[in-house]
Scaffold this motif. Structure first.
Motif, PDB file in Angstrom:
ATOM      1  N   ALA A   9       5.732  54.556 -15.696  1.00 58.32           N
ATOM      2  CA  ALA A   9       6.077  53.237 -15.146  1.00 58.32           C
ATOM      3  C   ALA A   9       5.438  53.045 -13.774  1.00 58.32           C
ATOM      4  CB  ALA A   9       7.599  53.084 -15.060  1.00 58.32           C
ATOM      5  N   LEU A  10       5.486  54.131 -12.970  1.00 58.60           N
ATOM      6  CA  LEU A  10       4.918  54.067 -11.621  1.00 58.60           C
ATOM      7  C   LEU A  10       3.409  53.809 -11.698  1.00 58.60           C
ATOM      8  CD1 LEU A  10       5.323  54.449  -8.558  1.00 58.60           C
ATOM      9  CD2 LEU A  10       4.766  56.861  -8.903  1.00 58.60           C
ATOM     10  N   SER A  11       2.731  54.563 -12.599  1.00 54.32           N
ATOM     11  CA  SER A  11       1.279  54.409 -12.657  1.00 54.32           C
ATOM     12  C   SER A  11       0.918  53.018 -13.187  1.00 54.32           C
ATOM     13  CB  SER A  11       0.641  55.508 -13.518  1.00 54.32           C
ATOM     14  OG  SER A  11       1.037  55.356 -14.861  1.00 54.32           O
ATOM     15  N   VAL A  12       1.734  52.484 -14.103  1.00 51.55           N
ATOM     16  CA  VAL A  12       1.480  51.132 -14.615  1.00 51.55           C
ATOM     17  C   VAL A  12       1.618  50.115 -13.489  1.00 51.55           C
ATOM     18  CG1 VAL A  12       2.403  49.292 -16.082  1.00 51.55           C
ATOM     19  CG2 VAL A  12       2.036  51.571 -17.030  1.00 51.55           C
ATOM     20  N   SER A  13       2.684  50.274 -12.670  1.00 55.79           N
ATOM     21  CA  SER A  13       2.887  49.304 -11.586  1.00 55.79           C
ATOM     22  C   SER A  13       1.790  49.446 -10.536  1.00 55.79           C
ATOM     23  CB  SER A  13       4.274  49.464 -10.965  1.00 55.79           C
ATOM     24  OG  SER A  13       4.327  50.618 -10.155  1.00 55.79           O
ATOM     25  N   LEU A  14       1.311  50.679 -10.295  1.00 55.39           N
ATOM     26  CA  LEU A  14       0.212  50.864  -9.338  1.00 55.39           C
ATOM     27  C   LEU A  14      -1.051  50.182  -9.844  1.00 55.39           C
ATOM     28  CD1 LEU A  14       0.498  54.543  -8.057  1.00 55.39           C
ATOM     29  CD2 LEU A  14       0.685  52.442  -6.732  1.00 55.39           C
ATOM     30  N   ALA A  15      -1.296  50.366 -11.161  1.00 58.93           N
ATOM     31  CA  ALA A  15      -2.481  49.742 -11.743  1.00 58.93           C
ATOM     32  C   ALA A  15      -2.387  48.230 -11.602  1.00 58.93           C
ATOM     33  CB  ALA A  15      -2.632  50.131 -13.207  1.00 58.93           C
ATOM     34  N   ALA A  16      -1.165  47.691 -11.816  1.00 56.88           N
ATOM     35  CA  ALA A  16      -0.975  46.246 -11.704  1.00 56.88           C
ATOM     36  C   ALA A  16      -1.234  45.795 -10.267  1.00 56.88           C
ATOM     37  CB  ALA A  16       0.428  45.858 -12.151  1.00 56.88           C
ATOM     38  N   ALA A  17      -0.711  46.586  -9.307  1.00 55.24           N
ATOM     39  CA  ALA A  17      -0.866  46.220  -7.906  1.00 55.24           C
ATOM     40  C   ALA A  17      -2.329  46.261  -7.488  1.00 55.24           C
ATOM     41  CB  ALA A  17      -0.047  47.159  -7.035  1.00 55.24           C
ATOM     42  N   ALA A  18      -3.093  47.185  -8.099  1.00 57.94           N
ATOM     43  CA  ALA A  18      -4.471  47.385  -7.664  1.00 57.94           C
ATOM     44  C   ALA A  18      -5.445  46.438  -8.356  1.00 57.94           C
ATOM     45  CB  ALA A  18      -4.878  48.832  -7.919  1.00 57.94           C
ATOM     46  N   ALA A  19      -4.960  45.693  -9.357  1.00 60.28           N
ATOM     47  CA  ALA A  19      -5.880  44.811 -10.080  1.00 60.28           C
ATOM     48  C   ALA A  19      -6.425  43.760  -9.128  1.00 60.28           C
ATOM     49  CB  ALA A  19      -5.162  44.138 -11.241  1.00 60.28           C
ATOM     50  N   PRO A  20      -7.746  43.636  -9.024  1.00 60.38           N
ATOM     51  CA  PRO A  20      -8.300  42.629  -8.108  1.00 60.38           C
ATOM     52  C   PRO A  20      -8.055  41.209  -8.607  1.00 60.38           C
ATOM     53  CG  PRO A  20     -10.064  43.677  -9.354  1.00 60.38           C
ATOM     54  CD  PRO A  20      -8.786  44.371  -9.749  1.00 60.38           C
ATOM     55  N   SER A  21      -7.960  40.288  -7.674  1.00 67.18           N
ATOM     56  CA  SER A  21      -7.784  38.879  -8.046  1.00 67.18           C
ATOM     57  C   SER A  21      -8.691  38.032  -7.173  1.00 67.18           C
ATOM     58  CB  SER A  21      -6.326  38.461  -7.848  1.00 67.18           C
ATOM     59  OG  SER A  21      -5.993  38.517  -6.477  1.00 67.18           O
ATOM     60  N   VAL A  22      -8.993  36.832  -7.636  1.00 63.83           N
ATOM     61  CA  VAL A  22      -9.884  35.951  -6.875  1.00 63.83           C
ATOM     62  C   VAL A  22      -9.187  34.620  -6.608  1.00 63.83           C
ATOM     63  CG1 VAL A  22     -11.034  35.059  -8.959  1.00 63.83           C
ATOM     64  CG2 VAL A  22     -12.199  34.933  -6.761  1.00 63.83           C
ATOM     65  N   GLU A  23      -9.370  34.109  -5.399  1.00 63.38           N
ATOM     66  CA  GLU A  23      -8.838  32.795  -5.040  1.00 63.38           C
ATOM     67  C   GLU A  23      -9.958  31.990  -4.383  1.00 63.38           C
ATOM     68  OE1 GLU A  23      -5.362  30.621  -2.335  1.00 63.38           O
ATOM     69  OE2 GLU A  23      -5.736  32.750  -2.052  1.00 63.38           O
ATOM     70  N   VAL A  24     -10.028  30.713  -4.704  1.00 68.76           N
ATOM     71  CA  VAL A  24     -11.022  29.830  -4.084  1.00 68.76           C
ATOM     72  C   VAL A  24     -10.284  28.853  -3.176  1.00 68.76           C
ATOM     73  CG1 VAL A  24     -12.905  28.202  -4.482  1.00 68.76           C
ATOM     74  CG2 VAL A  24     -12.458  30.007  -6.144  1.00 68.76           C
ATOM     75  N   ILE A  25     -10.691  28.784  -1.900  1.00 69.26           N
ATOM     76  CA  ILE A  25     -10.034  27.926  -0.906  1.00 69.26           C
ATOM     77  C   ILE A  25     -11.061  26.929  -0.339  1.00 69.26           C
ATOM     78  CG2 ILE A  25      -8.737  27.891   1.269  1.00 69.26           C
ATOM     79  CD1 ILE A  25      -8.035  30.860   0.738  1.00 69.26           C
ATOM     80  N   PRO A  26     -10.841  25.625  -0.500  1.00 75.79           N
ATOM     81  CA  PRO A  26      -9.778  24.986  -1.275  1.00 75.79           C
ATOM     82  C   PRO A  26     -10.144  24.981  -2.762  1.00 75.79           C
ATOM     83  CG  PRO A  26     -11.192  23.306  -0.326  1.00 75.79           C
ATOM     84  CD  PRO A  26     -11.738  24.624   0.144  1.00 75.79           C
ATOM     85  N   ALA A  27      -9.182  24.646  -3.612  1.00 76.89           N
ATOM     86  CA  ALA A  27      -9.431  24.610  -5.059  1.00 76.89           C
ATOM     87  C   ALA A  27     -10.182  23.345  -5.460  1.00 76.89           C
ATOM     88  CB  ALA A  27      -8.111  24.703  -5.824  1.00 76.89           C
ATOM     89  N   ARG A  28     -10.160  22.321  -4.588  1.00 81.17           N
ATOM     90  CA  ARG A  28     -10.910  21.076  -4.825  1.00 81.17           C
ATOM     91  C   ARG A  28     -11.742  20.808  -3.580  1.00 81.17           C
ATOM     92  NH1 ARG A  28      -6.773  16.574  -5.696  1.00 81.17           N
ATOM     93  NH2 ARG A  28      -7.999  15.722  -7.410  1.00 81.17           N
ATOM     94  N   ALA A  29     -13.034  20.548  -3.778  1.00 85.99           N
ATOM     95  CA  ALA A  29     -13.937  20.340  -2.644  1.00 85.99           C
ATOM     96  C   ALA A  29     -14.962  19.280  -3.013  1.00 85.99           C
ATOM     97  CB  ALA A  29     -14.628  21.651  -2.288  1.00 85.99           C
TER      98      ALA A  29
END
Ligand SMILES: [Zn+2]
Length: 305
Positions: A9-29
């Motif tokens: 469970a710990l390793s699964v949650s670590l993997a989830a925490a480490a998953a990279p994510s992308v955000e675009v600021i602003p979402a409308r331009a």
């Protein structure tokens, strides 16, 4: 058994925490705007694209960022932001809105249209100096706060205004003109380093400030320089005084923002909420009807590349 389940469970949650994510600021331009691509939990320095434009990433703590210019010709619609980091592919949408640029008809003497032959050498040397500034190698952003207006003044010309003279398209205005009288203060829009202090033919007394992230702000037509080349400046520091040097008819500040290889809309830069910034975003009163205003051809390569 319970112990190994807990480890799993710990390793699964670590993997989830480490998953990279992308955000675009602003979402409308809009076309001509800068957009910030933030990759959180980047495993390696990402590569990526915003539409067809390549994103140049730099590291920032556990994250990576790229400040990307939307070309002024960008068609409105949905763009895909694609990022690859450590073998993982990420996607995010970016909505491009119609630009709503304005047309301004100029009625000015022809001396403002064609420079004399005697000015050619200076114009060429100015162009070389600008190109050298634009070639500053990419480094992480040197600022933590949002951008601020270099003057608290009325806008007299907008980014993207098309200018016509005698019925011919003369140029596009790749900056904001801020009203001012000769001798009034011009302040740094954010932390950075002064990389150019130069009297130029078109842009007059010119200061360029490198903020990192590929972003350089430009301040034209000064009556007086109050910084030296190479000087580190903080957000709000005095750079110089408003003037009417260069190819202009009256005193004002021409405030530009150069990102990568393109000029971007300074108003959109002022409205961009940078992660970790604490200052409020800058706003301007709604636009008034366009008028003839002051023609300034911009930099010698007011062209954008
Ligand atoms: Zn201008």
């Amino acid at each position: 058994m319970r112990r190994s389940a807990a480890l799993l469970a710990l390793s699964v949650s670590l993997a989830a925490a480490a998953a990279p994510s992308v955000e675009v600021i602003p979402a409308r331009a809009k076309p001509g705007d800068p957009v910030l691509v933030v990759v959180r939990g980047a495993k390696a320095l990402p590569t990526g694209t915003v539409g067809t434009h390549e994103a140049s990433f730099y590291s920032r703590g556990d994250d990576a960022e790229a400040l990307v210019p939307l070309p002024i010709e960008q068609e409105p619609g949905l763009l895909e932001v694609r990022v690859t980091t450590g073998g993982e592919s990420l996607r995010a949408p970016l909505e491009v809105l119609p630009p709503e640029f304005r047309e301004r008809k100029l009625t000015v003497p022809s001396k403002y249209v064609r420079p004399p032959a005697s000015a050619r050498a200076q114009i060429k040397a100015d162009g070389v100096a600008f190109q050298k500034a634009w070639a500053t190698p990419l480094h992480p952003r040197a600022f933590t706060d949002n951008f601020q207006k270099p003057r608290d003044a009325v806008i007299t010309a907008y980014f993207g205004d098309h200018r016509t003279y005698n019925g011919k398209k003369l140029n596009t205005h790749y900056a904001l003109d801020l009203d001012g009288a000769t001798g009034e203060e011009i302040r740094a829009a954010n932390d950075g380093r002064v990389i150019l202090v130069r009297p130029c033919y078109y842009s007059g007394n010119t200061v360029l400030v490198d903020h990192g992230a590929g972003l350089i702000t430009a301040y034209f037509h000064m009556s007086k320089f109050l910084v030296k080349q190479g000087q580190e400046v903080r957000r709000g520091d005095l750079l110089g005084l408003v003037g009417k040097t260069g190819r202009v008819t009256g005193p004002h500040l021409h405030f530009g923002a150069h990102l990568g290889s393109l000029w971007v809309n300074p108003q959109a830069l002022l409205a961009l909420p940078f992660p970790g910034a604490s200052s409020p975003l800058e706003t301007f009163p709604p636009p008034e009807a366009p008028d003839a205003g002051t023609p300034d051809g911009g930099s010698p390569d007011a062209g954008r590349r």
